[in-house]
Write a protein that holds these residues in place. Structure first.
Motif: not given
Ligand code: WTA
Length: 676
Positions: A94, A96-98, A103-104, A122-124
């Motif tokens: 989260d 890293n993504v948010h 996320g990509d 991907t991370y998301s």
């Protein structure tokens, strides 16, 4: 500390390249020394700074690091940031993504056993899958603190399952998918796991393995035992979904027990992609990972949340000098600690892009590793000396067929690397451009403890060089006296670092006896070590009854127990013998029961028995008939002598403590020259 190499110029020393130093996190030796000094003199300030990069639901309550390493003063404990609340999964996904908007970014390039199987995640996407899986676990009744056994090959679902456990606060216990049903059963029972995650089947090289069948055999074995508590078994449809349909060799019967088994994909389909993480105390457990113990019974090494998180993240960042443009590849299996710390947690905590490889180094051809490096443009590559030695056998040509110009740093782990393998790795793979970081550590240490930093530490082939931040190695002699300067003895640590294990799961007494009893006040690694003039550390190998085969630790006791379970065997003693690829291999002496005859067939049966009991990694190379074993008058087997017989070292020294010195001659006359 002196500048390495300044005292004896004739020694081979590899200086960091300017190219690496230009952008490195730790760009030179004096920066290393400054940071090291801070980490050991002001650990609170050092780690508080590191912790700022992470998400904390609430801050720590008191002292950052509390511990007792002295058995004479009470229980051994280590507490890091106790009172702080966080979640590992939130921090590696989260955040890293948010928070970082990544996320990509690709988290993993999954490369299957077959070169035409691949998936990018991907991370998301990983976050979404992990949340679904966490919801599946919750729906099935998994609660904070429950133990979940994971017996999976190197597939994305393995990472997903472990992170889902971390998200809901369950404790994962991953069992290497090459272990036998008996080893799996033993681990499930010891941790009282209530759930098991496995897969239908997997190809390892050419070989199709029916994983579900092995998992079922394990459950069958445990079922009538008091501590058995597995309620559900989640089965990943890996073989059935990912393999090409139709090929004759693809047939696999997946045994099914409708009371307990569920398909992963069916459960995941209806699960939500939203899942609030369980906020855990810094000192609540993250996972258990079994490692061999010298009594034969594996020990469940327990790691907790915050200290392990910070330590794996920081070692990954500095030891591989991680930058966002990197593509990193660690060839270990997640079933071992190297995979836990340096495939899953360390890289993801840094938002790194990694290769996740299901296959083996020589399938479908001996250039597979190099092909993968070229394919993904791998910049940092981490493998084991045994893999290097295996690939060395095929010469330079398979390496030179591929473009390896993306590589910047090479790493090794698992056992001492012999200079020949080091040079080949450095020259042929790294084209003399890439430093080789020889990282010494253990399942117990959580992360690297002795290691070079690639742009800061001049390298000496075969030496793990110097301590990582926060780590203070000491060398003791047999009497427990600290040795200064150039010395050789027991490698121990006087103070903890955040990533060190907290206990042996369910057995604090064994934890204290194994690691802290021999020298009160110190954590004892079990490894021998030499410190040279420059303060560099050289691991000389295990000094307990442990063997290191292809970088995998196993105890003489567990192999001996597997042998003596055979009806023909009265007694067994196992030692190691050097092996060109495996580093060490198993040489077993067996004394047969009266009336039994030694034969090639029996020898093969015994090898099979050990494979079956422990797993293929423990297959003995040599079985020797031993009408008698060299024992002291008090009945203790003298392994030193057996080791010398196995290695054909004729100068045995003093044999006067033996009850019957004649057995030595007999054993020498019957020794195995080459592997049968
Ligand atoms: C050995 C693996 C020399 C050592 C991470 C240690 C090494 C044991 C090295 C731990 C190295 C690991 N040089 N020896 N660079 N790395 N070892 O728990 O004997 O599977 O105690 O952890 O491997 O093995 P484990």
């Amino acid at each position: 500390m002196v500048i390495p190499g300044s005292q004896h110029i004739e020694e081979e020393l590899f200086q960091p390249t300017e190219d690496l130093q230009r952008e490195a996190h730790v760009p030179d030796f004096s920066t290393y020394l400054t940071l090291y000094k801070k980490s050991t003199e002001e650990p609170e300030a050092f780690w508080t700074e590191v912790a700022k990069d992470f998400f904390w639901k609430s801050p720590p309550a008191g002292d950052i690091l509390q511990y007792n390493f002295d058995v004479t003063k009470g229980n051994i404990y280590v507490k890091f940031m106790e009172g702080a609340k966080t979640n590992m999964c939130y921090n590696v996904l989260d955040r890293n993504v948010h928070d970082k908007n990544m996320g990509d970014r690709v988290a993993f390039y999954w490369e299957g056993n077959s070169p035409d199987h691949q998936v990018s995640i991907t991370y998301s996407q990983l976050l979404a899958q992990v949340c679904r899986c966490a919801n599946v676990l919750k729906r099935m009744g998994v609660r904070k603190g429950d133990r979940v056994a994971i017996y999976l090959p190197m597939i994305p679902e393995l990472v997903c399952a472990m992170l889902a456990c971390a998200r809901v606060g369950a404790i994962h216990s991953i069992v290497f998918a090459g272990f036998s049903s008996e080893s799996l059963c033993e681990r499930i029972l010891d941790a009282q796991c209530s759930f098991l995650v496995t897969a239908d089947g997997v190809y390892r090289g050419e070989k199709l393995i029916n994983l579900k069948q092995i998992a079922d055999e394990a459950l069958e074995r445990c079922r009538d035992r008091a501590s058995f508590s597995v309620k559900k078994c989640i089965v990943v449809r890996h073989h059935a979904l990912r393999m090409k349909k139709g090929a004759a060799s693809n047939k696999l019967q997946t045994p099914w027990n409708a009371d307990c088994d569920v398909w992963w994909d069916e459960e995941m389909e209806s699960a939500s992609e939203e899942c609030e993480p369980e906020w855990l105390d810094a000192e609540e457990p993250l996972f258990i990972l079994y490692t061999s113990g010298s009594t034969g019974k594996p020990k469940g090494v327990l790691h907790t949340t915050a200290g392990y998180m910070l330590y794996t993240a920081l070692t990954f960042k500095y030891v591989f000098d991680y930058h966002p443009s990197d593509v990193y590849w660690c060839t270990a299996d997640i079933g071992w600690i190297t995979g836990h710390s340096y495939i899953t947690y360390g890289p993801l905590a840094n938002g790194a892009t990694s290769v996740l490889f299901e296959g083996v180094p020589v399938h479908p051809h001996v250039g597979r590793f190099w092909e993968i490096i070229e394919k993904y443009g791998v910049t940092k590559f981490y493998t084991a000396p045994t893999a290097i030695r295996l690939l060395m056998k095929y010469g330079r040509e398979p390496v030179q067929k591929y473009n390896l110009s993306s590589l910047r740093i090479l790493g090794t782990v698992g056992e001492p690397i012999n200079p020949e393998a080091w040079h080949w790795y450095h020259e042929v793979v790294g084209q003399r451009r890439c430093p080789v970081v020889d990282t010494f550590w253990q399942t117990e240490t959580g992360g690297h403890v002795l290691t070079p930093l690639p742009a800061a530490t001049p390298l000496k082939p075969g030496s793990a060089t110097l301590p990582f931040f926060g780590v203070q190695p000491t060398i003791l002699n047999e009497h427990g006296e600290e040795l200064e300067g150039e010395a050789e003895g027991y490698l121990v640590f006087q103070k903890p670092w955040p990533g060190i294990m907290r206990t042996v799961y369910g057995n604090q007494e064994r934890f204290e006896n194994t690691y802290f009893k021999k020298f009160p006040g110190f954590y004892v690694t079990g490894d021998g070590c030499r410190r040279d003039k420059d303060g560099y550390y050289w691991i000389t190998g295990r000094i307990d009854d442990m063997l290191n085969v292809s970088g995998h630790l196993m105890s003489t006791a567990e192999v001996e127990a597997a042998l003596t379970e055979h009806a023909a065997v009265a007694e067994a003693a196992v030692v190691s013998r050097p092996h060109v690829v495996k580093g060490e291999c198993l040489y077993c002496f067996v004394t047969l029961k009266d009336g039994r005859e030694f034969s090639h067939t029996l020898s093969e049966e015994l090898k099979k028995q050990v494979r079956g009991k422990i797993g293929p990694i423990a297959t003995p190379d040599f079985i020797q008939n031993a009408p008698g074993l060299p024992k002291t008058r008090s009945g203790k087997i003298m392994r030193r002598i057996l080791r010398q017989i196995a290695r054909n070292e004729k100068d045995l020294g003093d044999l006067s403590t033996l009850a019957d010195p004649k057995v030595v001659e007999v054993l020498f006359s019957q020794r195995c020259e080459a592997a049968a």
